[in-house]
Design a protein around this motif. Structure first.
Motif, short mmCIF file in Angstrom:
data_model
loop_
_atom_site.label_atom_id
_atom_site.label_comp_id
_atom_site.label_asym_id
_atom_site.label_seq_id
_atom_site.Cartn_x
_atom_site.Cartn_y
_atom_site.Cartn_z
N PRO A 113 -27.93 24.53 3.69
CA PRO A 113 -28.36 23.03 3.68
C PRO A 113 -26.95 22.32 3.22
O PRO A 113 -26.48 22.72 2.30
N PHE A 114 -26.76 21.20 4.12
CA PHE A 114 -25.75 20.52 3.74
C PHE A 114 -25.81 19.86 2.25
O PHE A 114 -24.70 19.90 1.48
N PHE A 115 -27.03 19.62 1.60
CA PHE A 115 -27.08 19.18 0.28
C PHE A 115 -26.45 20.09 -0.87
O PHE A 115 -26.36 19.64 -1.80
N ASP A 116 -26.31 21.41 -0.31
CA ASP A 116 -25.59 22.32 -1.25
C ASP A 116 -24.15 21.89 -1.80
O ASP A 116 -23.66 21.84 -2.89
N HIS A 117 -23.55 21.10 -0.93
CA HIS A 117 -22.37 20.72 -1.13
C HIS A 117 -22.07 19.46 -1.96
O HIS A 117 -21.41 19.54 -3.15
N PRO A 118 -22.97 18.30 -1.82
CA PRO A 118 -23.01 17.36 -3.15
C PRO A 118 -23.51 17.63 -4.42
O PRO A 118 -23.26 17.33 -5.43
N ALA A 160 -22.60 9.72 -8.90
CA ALA A 160 -21.77 9.45 -7.34
C ALA A 160 -21.38 10.70 -6.84
O ALA A 160 -21.38 10.55 -5.36
N GLY A 161 -21.09 11.75 -7.33
CA GLY A 161 -20.69 12.83 -6.80
C GLY A 161 -21.99 13.39 -5.92
O GLY A 161 -21.74 13.93 -4.87
N LEU A 162 -23.09 13.40 -6.48
CA LEU A 162 -24.41 13.72 -5.90
C LEU A 162 -24.59 12.98 -4.40
O LEU A 162 -24.93 13.49 -3.67
N LEU A 163 -24.17 11.72 -4.54
CA LEU A 163 -24.51 10.50 -3.64
C LEU A 163 -23.50 10.33 -2.70
O LEU A 163 -23.67 9.59 -1.80
#
Length: 227
Positions: free
Chosen positions: A43-48, A67-70
Protein backbone atom coordinates in the motif's frame (compact mmCIF):
# COMPACT_ATOMS: atom_id res chain seq x y z
CA UNK A 1 1.91 -6.20 14.23
CA UNK A 2 1.84 -2.66 15.50
CA UNK A 3 0.83 -0.02 13.00
CA UNK A 4 2.89 3.11 12.55
CA UNK A 5 0.56 5.19 14.72
CA UNK A 6 1.24 2.93 17.69
CA UNK A 7 4.95 3.01 16.89
CA UNK A 8 4.87 6.82 16.92
CA UNK A 9 3.20 6.85 20.33
CA UNK A 10 5.55 4.21 21.76
CA UNK A 11 8.57 6.11 20.44
CA UNK A 12 7.35 9.43 21.83
CA UNK A 13 6.02 8.99 25.33
CA UNK A 14 6.34 12.75 25.79
CA UNK A 15 3.53 13.64 23.36
CA UNK A 16 0.60 15.45 24.96
CA UNK A 17 -2.97 14.34 24.41
CA UNK A 18 -3.44 17.36 22.13
CA UNK A 19 -0.39 16.29 20.11
CA UNK A 20 -1.69 12.73 19.82
CA UNK A 21 -5.10 13.96 18.71
CA UNK A 22 -3.55 16.01 15.89
CA UNK A 23 -1.28 13.17 14.76
CA UNK A 24 -4.09 10.62 14.87
CA UNK A 25 -6.35 12.82 12.74
CA UNK A 26 -3.54 13.34 10.23
CA UNK A 27 -2.79 9.61 10.16
CA UNK A 28 -6.35 8.56 9.41
CA UNK A 29 -6.94 11.41 6.97
CA UNK A 30 -3.84 10.41 4.95
CA UNK A 31 -4.66 6.72 5.22
CA UNK A 32 -8.11 7.36 3.77
CA UNK A 33 -6.78 9.73 1.07
CA UNK A 34 -4.29 7.09 -0.13
CA UNK A 35 -6.78 4.23 0.09
CA UNK A 36 -6.42 1.86 -2.87
CA UNK A 37 -3.08 3.31 -4.00
CA UNK A 38 -0.24 0.82 -4.31
CA UNK A 39 3.51 1.19 -4.58
CA UNK A 40 4.68 -2.06 -6.07
CA UNK A 41 3.09 -4.78 -3.97
CA UNK A 42 2.63 -2.61 -0.88
CA UNK A 43 0.00 0.00 0.00
CA UNK A 44 1.29 3.47 -0.87
CA UNK A 45 0.34 4.68 2.60
CA UNK A 46 3.21 2.64 4.05
CA UNK A 47 5.52 5.39 2.76
CA UNK A 48 3.99 8.48 4.47
CA UNK A 49 3.31 6.41 7.58
CA UNK A 50 7.02 5.60 7.77
CA UNK A 51 7.89 9.27 7.25
CA UNK A 52 5.71 10.15 10.24
CA UNK A 53 7.40 7.48 12.35
CA UNK A 54 10.90 8.66 11.40
CA UNK A 55 10.05 12.24 12.30
CA UNK A 56 8.77 11.06 15.67
CA UNK A 57 11.97 9.06 16.17
CA UNK A 58 13.98 12.20 15.36
CA UNK A 59 12.14 14.08 18.14
CA UNK A 60 10.19 16.40 15.84
CA UNK A 61 6.98 18.05 17.05
CA UNK A 62 3.38 17.08 16.35
CA UNK A 63 3.04 19.52 13.45
CA UNK A 64 6.08 18.04 11.70
CA UNK A 65 4.96 14.45 12.28
CA UNK A 66 1.48 15.27 10.98
CA UNK A 67 2.94 16.96 7.90
CA UNK A 68 5.07 13.89 7.24
CA UNK A 69 1.94 11.74 7.27
CA UNK A 70 0.12 14.17 4.96
CA UNK A 71 2.96 15.23 2.66
CA UNK A 72 1.74 13.37 -0.47
CA UNK A 73 -1.99 14.04 -0.13
CA UNK A 74 -2.05 17.18 -2.29
CA UNK A 75 0.03 15.97 -5.21
CA UNK A 76 -1.09 12.32 -5.21
CA UNK A 77 -4.65 12.43 -3.91
CA UNK A 78 -6.06 15.74 -5.11
CA UNK A 79 -6.57 17.09 -1.61
CA UNK A 80 -6.79 20.88 -1.53
CA UNK A 81 -4.32 22.93 0.48
CA UNK A 82 -7.24 24.83 1.99
CA UNK A 83 -8.59 21.53 3.40
CA UNK A 84 -5.23 20.77 5.03
CA UNK A 85 -5.15 24.27 6.50
CA UNK A 86 -8.71 24.09 7.82
CA UNK A 87 -8.29 20.63 9.35
CA UNK A 88 -4.72 20.75 10.64
CA UNK A 89 -3.68 24.38 10.91
CA UNK A 90 -1.35 26.86 9.24
CA UNK A 91 1.94 25.23 10.19
CA UNK A 92 1.06 21.74 8.95
CA UNK A 93 -0.36 23.24 5.74
CA UNK A 94 2.85 25.24 5.25
CA UNK A 95 4.98 22.09 5.47
CA UNK A 96 2.71 20.05 3.18
CA UNK A 97 2.57 22.85 0.61
CA UNK A 98 6.37 23.08 0.67
CA UNK A 99 6.59 19.39 -0.25
CA UNK A 100 3.97 19.50 -3.03
CA UNK A 101 4.54 20.18 -6.71
CA UNK A 102 1.98 21.56 -9.12
CA UNK A 103 1.65 21.29 -12.91
CA UNK A 104 2.15 23.86 -15.65
CA UNK A 105 1.47 23.89 -19.37
CA UNK A 106 4.56 23.48 -21.55
CA UNK A 107 4.00 23.55 -25.33
CA UNK A 108 0.35 22.75 -24.76
CA UNK A 109 1.05 19.77 -22.48
CA UNK A 110 0.53 19.75 -18.70
CA UNK A 111 3.74 18.68 -16.99
CA UNK A 112 4.96 18.45 -13.41
CA UNK A 113 6.57 21.75 -12.46
CA UNK A 114 9.68 20.53 -10.65
CA UNK A 115 11.44 23.86 -11.12
CA UNK A 116 8.56 25.60 -9.38
CA UNK A 117 8.73 23.08 -6.52
CA UNK A 118 12.47 23.60 -6.05
CA UNK A 119 12.10 27.37 -5.82
CA UNK A 120 9.14 27.13 -3.47
CA UNK A 121 10.85 24.51 -1.30
CA UNK A 122 13.96 26.65 -0.87
CA UNK A 123 11.93 29.75 -0.08
CA UNK A 124 9.95 27.78 2.51
CA UNK A 125 13.09 26.27 4.07
CA UNK A 126 14.42 29.79 4.44
CA UNK A 127 11.31 30.61 6.46
CA UNK A 128 11.27 27.37 8.46
CA UNK A 129 14.26 24.97 8.25
CA UNK A 130 12.24 22.13 9.77
CA UNK A 131 10.88 21.52 6.27
CA UNK A 132 14.34 20.17 5.33
CA UNK A 133 14.00 17.53 8.05
CA UNK A 134 10.57 16.50 6.77
CA UNK A 135 12.04 16.11 3.28
CA UNK A 136 14.88 14.06 4.77
CA UNK A 137 12.26 11.77 6.30
CA UNK A 138 10.64 11.46 2.88
CA UNK A 139 13.93 10.28 1.34
CA UNK A 140 15.06 8.07 4.23
CA UNK A 141 11.73 6.24 4.30
CA UNK A 142 12.10 4.90 0.77
CA UNK A 143 12.94 1.20 0.74
CA UNK A 144 15.85 0.02 -1.36
CA UNK A 145 15.38 -2.98 -3.66
CA UNK A 146 17.02 -6.18 -2.38
CA UNK A 147 18.74 -6.50 -5.74
CA UNK A 148 19.38 -3.28 -7.63
CA UNK A 149 20.36 -5.31 -10.67
CA UNK A 150 16.97 -7.07 -10.73
CA UNK A 151 15.26 -3.74 -10.11
CA UNK A 152 17.03 -2.20 -13.11
CA UNK A 153 16.17 -5.27 -15.21
CA UNK A 154 12.50 -4.90 -14.31
CA UNK A 155 12.55 -1.20 -15.23
CA UNK A 156 14.11 -2.01 -18.59
CA UNK A 157 11.50 -4.70 -19.30
CA UNK A 158 8.73 -2.20 -18.59
CA UNK A 159 10.38 0.49 -20.71
CA UNK A 160 10.89 2.71 -17.65
CA UNK A 161 14.70 2.70 -17.41
CA UNK A 162 15.13 5.93 -19.38
CA UNK A 163 12.69 7.80 -17.15
CA UNK A 164 14.43 6.45 -14.03
CA UNK A 165 17.85 7.62 -15.32
CA UNK A 166 16.43 11.06 -16.04
CA UNK A 167 14.90 11.24 -12.57
CA UNK A 168 18.21 10.39 -10.87
CA UNK A 169 20.29 12.80 -12.97
CA UNK A 170 17.88 15.70 -13.28
CA UNK A 171 15.96 15.68 -10.02
CA UNK A 172 18.25 14.01 -7.49
CA UNK A 173 21.76 14.79 -8.78
CA UNK A 174 20.58 18.09 -10.19
CA UNK A 175 18.83 19.35 -7.06
CA UNK A 176 18.23 17.16 -4.00
CA UNK A 177 21.79 15.89 -3.54
CA UNK A 178 23.32 19.41 -3.83
CA UNK A 179 20.66 20.66 -1.42
CA UNK A 180 21.39 18.01 1.22
CA UNK A 181 25.15 18.53 0.75
CA UNK A 182 24.67 22.22 1.43
CA UNK A 183 23.11 21.50 4.83
CA UNK A 184 25.27 18.49 5.74
CA UNK A 185 22.65 15.72 5.72
CA UNK A 186 25.16 13.04 4.72
CA UNK A 187 23.06 9.95 5.48
CA UNK A 188 20.35 11.22 3.16
CA UNK A 189 22.91 11.75 0.40
CA UNK A 190 24.22 8.20 0.86
CA UNK A 191 20.68 6.84 0.66
CA UNK A 192 19.93 8.68 -2.59
CA UNK A 193 23.28 7.82 -4.17
CA UNK A 194 22.87 4.15 -3.29
CA UNK A 195 19.49 4.10 -5.00
CA UNK A 196 20.92 5.51 -8.22
CA UNK A 197 24.39 3.97 -8.19
CA UNK A 198 23.88 2.08 -11.48
CA UNK A 199 22.79 5.23 -13.30
CA UNK A 200 25.60 6.83 -15.28
CA UNK A 201 26.12 10.48 -14.48
CA UNK A 202 25.02 12.29 -17.60
CA UNK A 203 23.86 15.81 -18.46
CA UNK A 204 23.64 16.93 -14.85
CA UNK A 205 22.77 20.59 -14.62
CA UNK A 206 22.72 21.91 -11.07
CA UNK A 207 20.82 25.02 -12.04
CA UNK A 208 19.81 25.90 -8.50
CA UNK A 209 23.14 25.55 -6.72
CA UNK A 210 23.74 29.28 -6.29
CA UNK A 211 20.11 29.69 -5.33
CA UNK A 212 20.52 26.97 -2.70
CA UNK A 213 23.62 28.64 -1.25
CA UNK A 214 21.87 31.99 -0.97
CA UNK A 215 18.66 30.63 0.50
CA UNK A 216 19.81 28.21 3.18
CA UNK A 217 20.90 29.27 6.64
CA UNK A 218 22.94 26.16 7.44
CA UNK A 219 23.21 26.82 11.15
CA UNK A 220 19.45 27.01 11.58
CA UNK A 221 18.95 23.65 9.90
CA UNK A 222 21.71 22.02 11.93
CA UNK A 223 20.23 23.42 15.12
CA UNK A 224 17.03 21.52 14.37
CA UNK A 225 18.51 18.13 13.52
CA UNK A 226 21.55 16.77 11.73
CA UNK A 227 21.47 13.60 9.66
Amino acid sequence: MKNDLEKIYNTRKDLSEKDKELIERAYHFAENAHKGQMKGKKPFFDHPATVGYLLAKWKQDANSISAGLLHDTIEDCGVKLSDIKNKFGETVAFYVDGMSYSKRKINGVWKTDYEGLYKKFLDYVKQNPVLAIIKAGDEMSRSDPKSVEKFVGALKEKGMWGDFQNMINERFRGFWIPFFKEIGFNKVIQKIEFRGRLVKKDKINVTFYNYISKKIDENKVHASYKL
